[in-house]
Write an enzyme that holds these catalytic residues in place. Structure first.
Site, PDB file in Angstrom:
ATOM      1  CB  SER A 275       2.688 -77.704-113.989  1.00 40.39           C
ATOM      2  OG  SER A 275       3.794 -77.939-114.844  1.00 40.39           O
TER       3      SER A 275
ATOM      4  CB  SER B 193       3.453 -79.566-117.545  1.00 36.32           C
ATOM      5  OG  SER B 193       2.997 -80.184-116.370  1.00 36.32           O
TER       6      SER B 193
ATOM      7  CE  LYS C 152       6.049 -75.017-115.500  1.00 34.92           C
ATOM      8  NZ  LYS C 152       5.804 -76.381-115.991  1.00 34.92           N
TER       9      LYS C 152
END
Lengths: 129, 484
Positions: free
Chosen positions: B154, B178, B79
């Site tokens: 997210s 997330s 990420k």
């Protein structure tokens, strides 16, 4: 209406409330809450947050924040007298280490990310006249 | 052999057995990215040359016997809020559009020590603030199961990359759901470990008291293997916990006999989609048939988790994001007057709308005169929420429920109709407030073919119980599918 949720300036009832009376109440509450945040407060928060907002953004922020706070006010329903606030879920104590440098010389690499650098230093705007 | 479809455990075994190599694996996955990513936009940065160079070096070490674990030679996606030395790390924000970290996050280092090959950096909601990956400054990611829908967020890029075979596994971060929510929307496994299990050193902070790094994988076995590798006590993260029980793969046994499972009535109430509800309750039946006891109970306080979360997360974000000032790294505005003018203009131009909204709210709830009424109040409510979970775990070994009330919404839908975006966090957010571990496991599809996620929540440090239950469920379903 159990929960009020706000995003991008739109007030919605989280439980998909289709009841027109509830909707009206919701709209009224919004109207009242939007008054809570005045120009002075937004100005002050802008200084704290180091953000420069246009007149339009300020108006938006005023209503957004008023609505968001109205939603957060739900916490007031809970009696928290004698409740100790918890910042970390585990009892965290200060963590100490020996005062010894363990990282190498990374000056060049760190400076390479700077928008402006000169002679091994970060360049900043003039701070004293 | 279709490498892009393999699990990490399968691929590493094939590499060890000499059936393929780390270089072939990296090439296969890079080809998949090349082929698919224009459609999905999972990645902000693909490090093609770097990945091939790492793969070559790792392959040599595998052949020399230096790497033998279940992740050696396996390509991973990271990420974009997790620092990687020499590789662009943007947090999907304009303000970090050119930021190249001088160091690597401890969690990523742990993967590298196990022979992982870093493919690149995955798309996310800007600074992890959002539930759809639509607030990214680099365009939204699309759900590989149906491109009209969001992948969740997210960590949407990470979840979508796993689902699309654009990596073998990925890592993400979870502040309010997330990892678990995008895993659920994309039909993959995602886990948020107990707070403190994985080092946050090098994770660009959003809500420091809530943030945890965790795995997104194709199955539960991979999830255990990745978490086992990620977990470590790190002196560089003062909230890192020293644990002796991080041998998570030992929990992969098919046995839930006597396990006490509680389903909160509060998680099955109004707002929950009917198809999601049915799928989750069917999953509970599968575990019950294998010997677990399942009962309903009232968890309470569920509706207070979201307001407490937004207060705390915004407060911490306003403080954490002060470092982006246009001096040491990132975006600096072109024209300005004075130091403060430079700060304000750089930040206002560099941050997106949602990030600015949360910074403003956070600054307000921390300001003198409002601190007690909002921030302190939220910390007290957090204490009450933790207590409610403590009471539940006195009766149950784990809590079972949905990950999210619906399957993945369509792109743009959450912005037009924010109910779904915020409600989407209602079952995941309290887990972060209480520091608990939670896992999302696929448990079917809705009538449109969109994946549904089952959430299992454990008491602090009970990852092994979660993994055992999740593994048992997954194996039961696989066996059932094979016999049908």
């Amino acid at each position: 209406m159990k929960i009020k949720i706000f995003n991008r300036g739109i007030c919605v009832c989280a439980l998909l409330d289709t009841n027109p009376v509830m909707r009206k109440k919701c709209a009224e509450m919004e109207k009242n809450m939007a008054n809570m945040i005045n120009d002075e407060t937004i100005e002050y928060v802008g200084i704290l947050a180091k953000l420069e907002l246009s007149a339009e953004e300020k108006e938006q922020a005023k209503s957004d924040m008023g609505r968001m706070l109205d939603y957060i006010d739900k916490l007031g329903e809970l009696d928290t007298t004698d409740v100790e606030p918890v910042s970390h879920v585990f009892p965290v104590e200060n963590v100490f280490r020996e005062d010894v440098v363990i990282n190498g010389d990374e000056r060049e690499r760190l400076l390479s990310n700077a928008p402006q650098e000169k002679d091994g230093m970060f360049v900043v705007p003039r701070t004293f006249e | 052999m279709n490498i892009a479809n393999m699990t990490a455990t399968q691929l590493a075994a094939a590499i060890r057995a000499g059936e393929t190599t780390a270089v072939e694996a990296a090439e296969a996955v890079l080809a998949q990215i090349e082929k698919e990513d224009k459609k999905y936009n999972c990645y902000v940065t693909v490090d093609r040359n770097g990945a091939l160079a790492q793969a070559k070096a790792v392959q040599e070490k595998i052949e020399a016997g230096e790497f033998s674990g279940p992740l050696a030679g396996v390509p991973v996606a990271v990420k974009d809020n997790i620092c990687t030395e020499g590789l662009l790390t943007t947090c999907s924000s304009k303000i970090l559009h050119n930021f190249v970290p001088a160091y690597t996050a401890e969690a990523v280092k742990n993967l590298q020590r196990a022979g992982a090959v870093i493919l690149g950096k995955t798309n996310m909601d800007e600074f992890a603030m959002g539930s759809t990956t639509e607030t990214s400054a680099y365009g939204p990611t699309r759900n590989p199961r149906n491109t009209a829908h969001v992948p969740g967020g997210s960590s949407g890029g990470s979840a979508a990359a796993v689902a699309a075979g654009e990596c073998i596994y990925a890592i993400g971060s979870d502040t309010g759901g997330s990892i678990r929510q995008p895993a659920s929307y994309c039909g993959v496994v995602g886990m948020k470990p107990t707070y403190g299990t994985v080092s946050r050193y090098g994770l660009i902070a959003y809500g420091s008291s809530l943030d945890q790094i965790g795995p997104l994988t194709k199955d539960v076995e991979d999830c255990a293997a990745v978490l086992e590798t990620l977990a470590s006590h790190d002196p560089k993260d003062s909230t890192s916990v020293s644990r002796a029980d991080t041998d998570f793969t030992t929990a992969l046994t098919r046995d839930v006999e006597g396990l006490r499972i509680g389903i909160p009535n509060d998680y099955l109430g109004e707002g929950l989609d009917g198809e999601v509800r049915t799928a989750v309750l069917q999953a509970a039946e599968v575990l019950e048939k294998k010997g677990a006891s399942v009962e309903r109970f009232d968890l309470s306080l569920v509706e207070y988790a979201i307001p407490a979360y937004y207060t705390i997360a915004a407060a911490e974000a306003s403080s954490n994001l002060e470092r982006f000032d246009g001096i040491r790294y990132g975006y600096r505005t072109e024209a300005f007057e004075g130091l403060h003018g430079m700060y304000k203009k750089s930040r206002s131009e560099g941050f997106g709308e949602e990030v600015k909204r949360r910074i403003m709210l956070g600054s307000f709830v921390l300001s003198s005169g409002y601190y007690d009424a909002y921030y302190l109040k939220a910390l007290k409510v957090k204490a009450l929420i933790k207590k409610a979970f403590d009471a539940a775990f006195a009766k149950y070994d784990l809590i079972l429920g949905p990950v999210a009330p619906t399957t993945a919404p369509e792109l743009g839908e959450s912005l037009a109709d924010p109910i779904r975006m915020y409600l989407g966090d209602i079952y995941t957010i309290a887990v972060n407030l209480a520091g608990l571990p939670g896992i999302s496991v696929p448990c079917g599809e809705d009538s449109r073919g969109l994946p549904i996620g089952l959430q299992l929540i454990g008491d602090c440090f009970q990852e092994k119980t979660l993994l055992r239950a999740a593994y048992t469920y997954e194996q039961e379903v696989r066996e059932h599918e094979q016999t049908v």
